[in-house]
Structures are given as C-alpha cells and as structure tokens.
Design a protein around this motif. Structure first.
Motif, PDB file in Angstrom:
ATOM      1  N   ILE A 143     -24.982  38.858  24.676  1.00  4.51           N
ATOM      2  CA  ILE A 143     -25.460  37.534  24.309  1.00  4.51           C
ATOM      3  C   ILE A 143     -24.587  36.464  24.960  1.00  4.51           C
ATOM      4  CG2 ILE A 143     -25.857  35.969  22.346  1.00  4.51           C
ATOM      5  CD1 ILE A 143     -27.630  38.504  22.308  1.00  4.51           C
ATOM      6  N   ASP A 144     -25.229  35.486  25.604  1.00  4.07           N
ATOM      7  CA  ASP A 144     -24.531  34.314  26.115  1.00  4.07           C
ATOM      8  C   ASP A 144     -24.289  33.390  24.925  1.00  4.07           C
ATOM      9  OD1 ASP A 144     -23.709  31.915  27.232  1.00  4.07           O
ATOM     10  OD2 ASP A 144     -25.448  31.704  28.546  1.00  4.07           O
ATOM     11  N   LEU A 145     -23.042  33.079  24.657  1.00  2.69           N
ATOM     12  CA  LEU A 145     -22.678  32.281  23.484  1.00  2.69           C
ATOM     13  C   LEU A 145     -22.601  30.781  23.771  1.00  2.69           C
ATOM     14  CD1 LEU A 145     -19.983  34.652  21.974  1.00  2.69           C
ATOM     15  CD2 LEU A 145     -22.332  34.299  21.172  1.00  2.69           C
ATOM     16  N   GLY A 146     -23.059  30.369  24.942  1.00  2.00           N
ATOM     17  CA  GLY A 146     -23.058  28.945  25.259  1.00  2.00           C
ATOM     18  C   GLY A 146     -23.796  28.158  24.189  1.00  2.00           C
ATOM     19  N   GLY A 147     -23.191  27.079  23.710  1.00  2.80           N
ATOM     20  CA  GLY A 147     -23.803  26.236  22.691  1.00  2.80           C
ATOM     21  C   GLY A 147     -23.578  26.698  21.267  1.00  2.80           C
ATOM     22  N   THR A 148     -22.935  27.854  21.084  1.00  2.00           N
ATOM     23  CA  THR A 148     -22.755  28.397  19.738  1.00  2.00           C
ATOM     24  C   THR A 148     -21.850  27.526  18.877  1.00  2.00           C
ATOM     25  OG1 THR A 148     -23.115  30.616  20.610  1.00  2.00           O
ATOM     26  CG2 THR A 148     -22.134  30.459  18.423  1.00  2.00           C
ATOM     27  N   MET A 149     -20.801  26.967  19.457  1.00  2.00           N
ATOM     28  CA  MET A 149     -19.911  26.104  18.675  1.00  2.00           C
ATOM     29  C   MET A 149     -20.669  24.881  18.177  1.00  2.00           C
ATOM     30  SD  MET A 149     -16.907  25.796  17.321  1.00  2.00           S
ATOM     31  CE  MET A 149     -15.690  26.765  18.216  1.00  2.00           C
ATOM     32  N   VAL A 150     -21.455  24.271  19.049  1.00  2.00           N
ATOM     33  CA  VAL A 150     -22.255  23.107  18.666  1.00  2.00           C
ATOM     34  C   VAL A 150     -23.249  23.505  17.570  1.00  2.00           C
ATOM     35  CG1 VAL A 150     -23.969  21.440  19.504  1.00  2.00           C
ATOM     36  CG2 VAL A 150     -21.987  22.002  20.910  1.00  2.00           C
ATOM     37  N   GLY A 151     -23.870  24.667  17.731  1.00  3.92           N
ATOM     38  CA  GLY A 151     -24.806  25.158  16.719  1.00  3.92           C
ATOM     39  C   GLY A 151     -24.142  25.383  15.375  1.00  3.92           C
ATOM     40  N   LEU A 152     -22.970  26.032  15.370  1.00 10.43           N
ATOM     41  CA  LEU A 152     -22.271  26.293  14.111  1.00 10.43           C
ATOM     42  C   LEU A 152     -21.764  25.012  13.456  1.00 10.43           C
ATOM     43  CD1 LEU A 152     -20.255  29.595  14.554  1.00 10.43           C
ATOM     44  CD2 LEU A 152     -22.117  29.123  12.967  1.00 10.43           C
ATOM     45  N   GLU A 153     -21.337  24.055  14.261  1.00  6.59           N
ATOM     46  CA  GLU A 153     -20.926  22.777  13.691  1.00  6.59           C
ATOM     47  C   GLU A 153     -22.105  22.103  12.997  1.00  6.59           C
ATOM     48  OE1 GLU A 153     -19.190  20.884  17.119  1.00  6.59           O
ATOM     49  OE2 GLU A 153     -17.217  21.779  16.721  1.00  6.59           O
ATOM     50  N   ALA A 154     -23.295  22.204  13.588  1.00  7.73           N
ATOM     51  CA  ALA A 154     -24.495  21.652  12.953  1.00  7.73           C
ATOM     52  C   ALA A 154     -24.831  22.427  11.677  1.00  7.73           C
ATOM     53  CB  ALA A 154     -25.667  21.679  13.925  1.00  7.73           C
ATOM     54  N   ALA A 155     -24.644  23.745  11.696  1.00  4.49           N
ATOM     55  CA  ALA A 155     -24.888  24.543  10.488  1.00  4.49           C
ATOM     56  C   ALA A 155     -23.927  24.131   9.376  1.00  4.49           C
ATOM     57  CB  ALA A 155     -24.765  26.034  10.792  1.00  4.49           C
ATOM     58  N   MET A 156     -22.699  23.784   9.737  1.00  4.10           N
ATOM     59  CA  MET A 156     -21.733  23.293   8.744  1.00  4.10           C
ATOM     60  C   MET A 156     -22.201  21.942   8.174  1.00  4.10           C
ATOM     61  SD  MET A 156     -19.276  25.511   8.390  1.00  4.10           S
ATOM     62  CE  MET A 156     -17.877  24.623   7.746  1.00  4.10           C
ATOM     63  N   GLU A 157     -22.738  21.073   9.034  1.00  4.98           N
ATOM     64  CA  GLU A 157     -23.290  19.806   8.565  1.00  4.98           C
ATOM     65  C   GLU A 157     -24.446  20.055   7.607  1.00  4.98           C
ATOM     66  OE1 GLU A 157     -24.384  17.059  11.710  1.00  4.98           O
ATOM     67  OE2 GLU A 157     -22.600  17.651  12.857  1.00  4.98           O
ATOM     68  N   CYS A 158     -25.297  21.007   7.969  1.00  6.58           N
ATOM     69  CA  CYS A 158     -26.418  21.404   7.120  1.00  6.58           C
ATOM     70  C   CYS A 158     -25.898  21.846   5.754  1.00  6.58           C
ATOM     71  CB  CYS A 158     -27.201  22.529   7.807  1.00  6.58           C
ATOM     72  SG  CYS A 158     -28.418  23.396   6.787  1.00  6.58           S
ATOM     73  N   GLN A 159     -24.874  22.697   5.779  1.00  9.75           N
ATOM     74  CA  GLN A 159     -24.315  23.229   4.534  1.00  9.75           C
ATOM     75  C   GLN A 159     -23.701  22.113   3.699  1.00  9.75           C
ATOM     76  OE1 GLN A 159     -24.714  27.101   4.389  1.00  9.75           O
ATOM     77  NE2 GLN A 159     -25.215  25.782   2.697  1.00  9.75           N
ATOM     78  N   ASP A 160     -22.995  21.179   4.343  1.00 11.95           N
ATOM     79  CA  ASP A 160     -22.405  20.038   3.634  1.00 11.95           C
ATOM     80  C   ASP A 160     -23.488  19.168   3.002  1.00 11.95           C
ATOM     81  OD1 ASP A 160     -19.845  20.870   4.329  1.00 11.95           O
ATOM     82  OD2 ASP A 160     -19.643  19.425   5.971  1.00 11.95           O
ATOM     83  N   GLU A 161     -24.575  18.977   3.748  1.00 14.42           N
ATOM     84  CA  GLU A 161     -25.686  18.169   3.241  1.00 14.42           C
ATOM     85  C   GLU A 161     -26.311  18.783   1.990  1.00 14.42           C
ATOM     86  OE1 GLU A 161     -29.987  17.652   5.047  1.00 14.42           O
ATOM     87  OE2 GLU A 161     -28.524  16.479   6.188  1.00 14.42           O
ATOM     88  N   LEU A 162     -26.347  20.102   1.937  1.00 17.14           N
ATOM     89  CA  LEU A 162     -26.945  20.795   0.793  1.00 17.14           C
ATOM     90  C   LEU A 162     -25.992  20.890  -0.395  1.00 17.14           C
ATOM     91  CD1 LEU A 162     -28.796  23.679   2.635  1.00 17.14           C
ATOM     92  CD2 LEU A 162     -29.787  21.584   1.677  1.00 17.14           C
ATOM     93  N   GLY A 163     -24.722  20.582  -0.146  1.00 16.93           N
ATOM     94  CA  GLY A 163     -23.737  20.588  -1.226  1.00 16.93           C
ATOM     95  C   GLY A 163     -23.163  21.920  -1.558  1.00 16.93           C
TER      96      GLY A 163
END
Length: 163
Positions: A143-163
């Motif tokens: 798997i090419d992991l390009g963009g994964t850090m950006v994706g995971l940071e967005a997932a963290m934002e998602c998680q923060d938004e959900l509380g």
C-alpha cells in the motif's frame, strides 16, 4: 524473521460480520482517503481507501474497545476463515512489526482485522511511505501510504467533533 513486535498488540474477534455490514456515515475526504464514521464501533472515525489491486484498507478508532485498528479486504483472498487468527508481518519502509490478524468478511468479501492498543502505531503507519503486509505464504498486499497522515489528522478532527 520478524524484527519488532507491536507493543501491547491486542486482537479481538468481538467484531462480527454484522458489525462491519452496518452502514458507514461519510464525514469528508483528506489526503486521498474517505473519512467515515462507523456507528457500530461507538461512532469511531476511520479513513478508507481502495487500491488498484482491489484491496480496501480501513484505519481507524474503535471507541467501544478504546483501540485502533487496521482492516484490509480483498475479493481475491478467498481462503480466509472468519474468526481464525493469522500471523502477519507489517513492513513499514523497512521497519518490521509482527502482529496477529483475525479473519473477517464484509458483505461476503474476505479480510483481515488487526487491533492494537498503542495509538502511536496509527501515526507510525501514517509517517511512512509504503506498507507491505506479509503472511506465511509471502506478500499479501503493498500500500502506498501517501496522504495517510493528512487522512488520520482529519479522522482525529472527526473524532473530536463527535466528542
């Protein structure tokens, strides 16, 4: 042989096909990944991408288990037994991690589910360029992991938004 073990690796077979069959809720996109919410995992956020070899990869958070996970599915992996444990090796840019995956199915598609309670491992994955997964028979997927850090940071934002 395997060089490094994932600290505190925990595998759970508690996730059933039913849990994975539930509808994911779209949240956004980032770094080439779809950001989704999985209500069956306590509204855990995840990143998901499909690759040219037909593999679908999910990396995310199971809020029910307070753990991170990596799940891979591919229609070509027909010999997987649901609930069976499989020894695997992650190679992240040459750094190797030993793990155990549990066989699962999503809508009839075979896959492997790897849970871990070390959240830093998610970001170890994201900081790399290529992930290769091996089993006893050799290379399973690369798997090419390009963009994964950006994706995971967005997932963290998602998680923060959900509380």
């Amino acid at each position: 042989m395997f060089k490094t073990s994932i600290a505190s690796l925990a595998v759970t077979a508690a996730l059933s096909t039913t849990a994975f069959a539930q509808q994911l809720e779209p949240w956004g996109t980032a770094g080439g990944w779809d950001i989704m919410i999985d209500p069956s995992l306590g509204n855990g956020c995840l990143i998901q991408a499909e690759y040219q070899d037909g593999s679908v990869i999910r990396i995310g958070f199971d809020r029910n288990e307070s753990m991170g996970y990596l799940t891979a599915f591919n229609e070509e992996w027909g010999e997987i037994e649901e609930g069976a444990d499989y020894g695997i090796l992650f190679d992240l840019d040459g750094e190797e991690y030993e793990a155990v995956a549990t066989g699962i199915y999503l809508n009839g598609v075979p896959g492997a589910d790897i849970y871990f309670d070390n959240p830093d491992f998610l970001f170890d994955i994201a900081a790399k360029y290529t992930m290769r997964i091996y089993n006893e028979n050799g290379l399973v997927t690369a798997i090419d992991l390009g963009g994964t850090m950006v994706g995971l940071e967005a997932a963290m934002e998602c998680q923060d938004e959900l509380g």
